[in-house]
Design a protein around this motif. Structure first.
Motif, mmCIF file in Angstrom:
data_model
loop_
_atom_site.group_PDB
_atom_site.id
_atom_site.type_symbol
_atom_site.label_atom_id
_atom_site.label_comp_id
_atom_site.label_asym_id
_atom_site.label_seq_id
_atom_site.Cartn_x
_atom_site.Cartn_y
_atom_site.Cartn_z
ATOM 1 N N PHE A 1 18.512 15.637 47.485
ATOM 2 C CA PHE A 1 18.538 15.485 48.932
ATOM 3 C C PHE A 1 17.151 15.831 49.457
ATOM 4 N N ARG A 2 16.693 15.060 50.431
ATOM 5 C CA ARG A 2 15.407 15.334 51.069
ATOM 6 C C ARG A 2 15.613 15.400 52.573
ATOM 7 N N LEU B 1 19.975 11.085 50.709
ATOM 8 C CA LEU B 1 20.102 11.262 49.271
ATOM 9 C C LEU B 1 19.207 10.270 48.550
ATOM 10 N N ILE B 2 18.478 10.767 47.582
ATOM 11 C CA ILE B 2 17.607 9.940 46.757
ATOM 12 C C ILE B 2 18.148 9.974 45.330
ATOM 13 N N VAL B 3 18.590 8.836 44.837
ATOM 14 C CA VAL B 3 19.134 8.742 43.477
ATOM 15 C C VAL B 3 18.088 8.073 42.599
ATOM 16 N N MET C 1 18.478 4.584 41.105
ATOM 17 C CA MET C 1 18.583 3.538 42.115
ATOM 18 C C MET C 1 17.246 3.302 42.820
ATOM 19 N N GLY C 2 16.167 3.805 42.249
ATOM 20 C CA GLY C 2 14.857 3.583 42.850
ATOM 21 C C GLY C 2 14.693 4.281 44.180
ATOM 22 N N ALA C 3 15.254 5.486 44.303
ATOM 23 C CA ALA C 3 15.166 6.341 45.504
ATOM 24 C C ALA C 3 16.129 5.934 46.606
ATOM 25 N N ALA C 4 16.987 4.943 46.374
ATOM 26 C CA ALA C 4 18.057 4.625 47.323
ATOM 27 C C ALA C 4 19.175 5.672 47.168
ATOM 28 N N SER D 1 21.034 6.421 53.901
ATOM 29 C CA SER D 1 22.154 7.182 53.345
ATOM 30 C C SER D 1 23.377 7.219 54.253
ATOM 31 N N ALA D 2 23.185 7.447 55.544
ATOM 32 C CA ALA D 2 24.315 7.617 56.462
ATOM 33 C C ALA D 2 25.068 6.316 56.711
ATOM 34 N N ARG D 3 24.450 5.193 56.433
ATOM 35 C CA ARG D 3 25.103 3.896 56.673
ATOM 36 C C ARG D 3 25.061 3.019 55.426
#
Length: 225
Positions: free
Chosen positions: A127-128, A81-83, A86-89, A94-96
């Motif tokens: 989502f990417r 997931l790219i938010v 949040m600067g693409a965080a 994402s999974a951890r």
């Protein structure tokens, strides 16, 4: 019927294996019967350390490792997931995101807390997915082949989880593309669906993983000959 080809899917998540099988069945049509998918988990393969810094690097790393260990063609995906705010965080983390790998509830709770004060209009995200197919070199050949494709699903992050399907961040993500029906949640009747409120077929039609895997279909068809 022509010979069946076994392809390793580099995952220990059997739910993801089912999702990938559905997507490929839709893309390959009758040829899907010639592909036998086996998860890395069912073959007892260890997960490689994901040292890549992009989705593409990690997808290739996992597919290469599965192909090397088995000598069979391998499919792997890496997604997240790219938010935007949040600067693409959380991105490749994402999974951890909350510390423990695959702890969906903790990841969702942490992300929602981090953007709690962000106005709804600014909670855009996507989502990417990078999907890779690695075919090892055949006997008598020095080279195999590698193909990587990308897919994205844009949307927004809502403030409270909804839905029982999917996994990961699906319950807090509302995709821009909608299937033409609305939420059945009594508190959100008439609102757009989260990914977790969609049926598998509805989600696969628009998902980042669906787009990336469908883009791999020509390479898989070439593998089938």
């Amino acid at each position: 019927m022509a010979d069946t080809i076994t392809v390793v899917v580099a995952t220990h998540n059997e739910g993801k294996l089912v999702e990938i099988r559905r997507i490929l069945e839709e893309g390959l049509g009758a040829d899907a019967a010639r592909i036998e998918l086996k998860s890395a988990g069912s073959l007892g393969l260890d997960d490689p350390t994901e040292t890549g810094v992009t989705f593409e690097e990690n997808a290739l790393l996992k597919a290469r490792d599965a192909a090397r260990q088995t000598g069979m063609p391998a499919i792997a995906d890496d997604s997240g997931l790219i938010v935007d705010v949040m600067g693409a965080a959380p991105g490749i983390l994402s999974a951890r995101w909350a510390g423990a790998h695959g702890h969906d509830a903790a990841n969702n709770a942490l992300l929602l807390a981090q953007i709690d004060d962000i106005p709804d209009a600014k909670r855009t995200a996507r989502f990417r997915c990078a999907a890779a197919l690695v075919v090892p070199a055949a006997a008598g050949s020095e080279t195999g082949s590698e193909t990587v494709e990308l897919g994205e699903m844009p949307g927004v992050i809502i403030r409270k989880a909804r839905g029982e399907h999917g996994f990961g961040y699906d319950p807090i993500f509302v995709p821009d593309d909608q299937p033409g029906r609305t939420s059945d949640d009594p508190d959100h009747e008439g609102e757009p669906l989260t990914s977790a409120e969609m049926t598998p077929k509805e989600k696969n039609a628009i998902s980042h993983r669906g787009k990336a895997l469908r883009a791999l279909v020509p390479a898989i068809e070439a593998l089938l000959g």
